[in-house]
Design a protein around this motif. Structure first.
Motif, short mmCIF file in Angstrom:
data_model
loop_
_atom_site.label_atom_id
_atom_site.label_comp_id
_atom_site.label_asym_id
_atom_site.label_seq_id
_atom_site.Cartn_x
_atom_site.Cartn_y
_atom_site.Cartn_z
N GLY A 14 25.90 44.53 -74.43
CA GLY A 14 26.51 43.53 -75.30
C GLY A 14 26.11 42.10 -75.05
O GLY A 14 26.77 41.20 -75.56
N ILE A 77 21.26 42.51 -85.17
CA ILE A 77 22.68 42.22 -85.23
C ILE A 77 22.87 40.83 -85.81
O ILE A 77 22.01 39.96 -85.66
CB ILE A 77 23.36 42.33 -83.84
CG1 ILE A 77 22.68 41.40 -82.84
CG2 ILE A 77 23.38 43.74 -83.36
CD1 ILE A 77 23.38 41.33 -81.52
N SER A 78 24.00 40.61 -86.45
CA SER A 78 24.20 39.32 -87.12
C SER A 78 24.95 38.31 -86.27
O SER A 78 24.76 37.11 -86.46
CB SER A 78 24.95 39.54 -88.44
OG SER A 78 26.18 40.18 -88.21
N ASN A 79 25.80 38.75 -85.35
CA ASN A 79 26.62 37.82 -84.58
C ASN A 79 26.86 38.37 -83.18
O ASN A 79 27.49 39.41 -83.03
CB ASN A 79 27.95 37.60 -85.31
CG ASN A 79 28.79 36.54 -84.67
OD1 ASN A 79 28.43 35.97 -83.64
ND2 ASN A 79 29.92 36.26 -85.28
N TRP A 80 26.39 37.65 -82.16
CA TRP A 80 26.57 38.11 -80.79
C TRP A 80 28.04 38.12 -80.37
O TRP A 80 28.43 38.83 -79.46
CB TRP A 80 25.77 37.23 -79.82
CG TRP A 80 24.37 37.70 -79.65
CD1 TRP A 80 23.24 37.08 -80.09
CD2 TRP A 80 23.93 38.90 -79.01
NE1 TRP A 80 22.13 37.83 -79.78
CE2 TRP A 80 22.53 38.95 -79.10
CE3 TRP A 80 24.59 39.95 -78.38
CZ2 TRP A 80 21.78 40.00 -78.59
CZ3 TRP A 80 23.84 41.00 -77.86
CH2 TRP A 80 22.45 41.01 -77.98
N ASN A 81 28.89 37.32 -81.03
CA ASN A 81 30.31 37.29 -80.67
C ASN A 81 31.02 38.60 -80.99
O ASN A 81 32.06 38.89 -80.44
CB ASN A 81 31.01 36.13 -81.38
CG ASN A 81 30.51 34.80 -80.90
OD1 ASN A 81 30.12 34.66 -79.75
ND2 ASN A 81 30.49 33.82 -81.80
N GLU A 82 30.45 39.39 -81.89
CA GLU A 82 31.07 40.66 -82.29
C GLU A 82 30.52 41.85 -81.50
O GLU A 82 30.98 42.96 -81.68
CB GLU A 82 30.84 40.89 -83.78
CG GLU A 82 31.48 39.85 -84.66
CD GLU A 82 31.11 40.01 -86.12
OE1 GLU A 82 30.38 40.98 -86.45
OE2 GLU A 82 31.55 39.19 -86.93
N ILE A 83 29.53 41.62 -80.64
CA ILE A 83 28.89 42.72 -79.91
C ILE A 83 29.45 42.81 -78.50
O ILE A 83 29.57 41.82 -77.80
CB ILE A 83 27.36 42.51 -79.85
CG1 ILE A 83 26.78 42.43 -81.26
CG2 ILE A 83 26.68 43.61 -79.05
CD1 ILE A 83 27.00 43.67 -82.09
N THR A 84 29.80 44.02 -78.10
CA THR A 84 30.26 44.29 -76.74
C THR A 84 29.44 45.45 -76.18
O THR A 84 28.88 46.24 -76.94
CB THR A 84 31.74 44.67 -76.70
OG1 THR A 84 31.94 45.84 -77.51
CG2 THR A 84 32.62 43.54 -77.22
N GLU A 101 23.01 47.07 -89.39
CA GLU A 101 24.05 46.94 -88.38
C GLU A 101 25.25 47.80 -88.76
O GLU A 101 25.90 47.55 -89.77
CB GLU A 101 24.47 45.48 -88.25
CG GLU A 101 25.41 45.24 -87.12
CD GLU A 101 25.72 43.76 -86.96
OE1 GLU A 101 26.56 43.46 -86.13
OE2 GLU A 101 25.13 42.94 -87.68
N LYS A 103 28.91 48.98 -88.96
CA LYS A 103 30.24 48.37 -88.83
C LYS A 103 31.25 49.49 -88.70
O LYS A 103 31.04 50.60 -89.15
CB LYS A 103 30.58 47.53 -90.07
CG LYS A 103 29.61 46.42 -90.34
CD LYS A 103 29.97 45.23 -89.55
CE LYS A 103 29.06 44.08 -89.99
NZ LYS A 103 29.17 42.95 -89.17
N ARG A 104 32.38 49.17 -88.09
CA ARG A 104 33.45 50.16 -88.02
C ARG A 104 34.08 50.28 -89.40
O ARG A 104 34.42 49.30 -90.03
CB ARG A 104 34.50 49.74 -87.00
CG ARG A 104 33.99 49.85 -85.60
CD ARG A 104 35.10 49.60 -84.64
NE ARG A 104 34.52 49.63 -83.30
CZ ARG A 104 35.02 50.32 -82.31
NH1 ARG A 104 36.12 50.99 -82.48
NH2 ARG A 104 34.44 50.32 -81.15
#
Length: 114
Positions: A14, A77-84, A101, A103-104
């Motif tokens: 992440g 991926i579009s946003n590193w803040n959303e990746i873990t 990407e 998405k849930r």
């Protein structure tokens, strides 16, 4: 190497990774940052800060292998803040390799409780 789709574990890291890292650097990231065993046979996915390059490290019983892919347009991926750091399934990895990407998704209906 071909993997049976139901039996493979895929771990996504992440944080952005320097794509100059090779076998030893990625091994160390799996061992120390992810706290996982690189010799388990699972796939370990790493993406760079701009999210246009990806490397996948795995052990195939005779040595380490690295897959690498660079997108000419777009991002993995579009946003590193959303990746873990998490485990993803084989289908999510295939989508990620295509630049899609995952998405849930929410269920449209609730399953009955038994």
């Amino acid at each position: 190497m071909f993997f049976p789709e139901g039996n493979i574990q895929v771990h996504l890291y992440g944080q952005p990774v320097d794509m100059r890292k090779s076998f030893d650097g990625l091994y160390a990231t799996v061992r120390h940052a992810m706290q996982l065993n690189p010799l388990s046979g699972a796939l370990f996915v790493f993406i760079n800060r701009r999210a246009n390059q990806m490397k996948v490290l795995y052990w195939d019983r005779t040595g380490f292998c690295i897959w690498a892919k660079r997108l000419e347009r777009g991002r993995f991926i579009s946003n590193w803040n959303e990746i873990t750091s998490r485990e993803i399934d084989w289908t999510a990895l295939k989508l990620l390799l295509e630049g899609i990407e995952p998405k849930r998704q929410k269920l449209r209906f609730q399953l009955p409780k038994v």
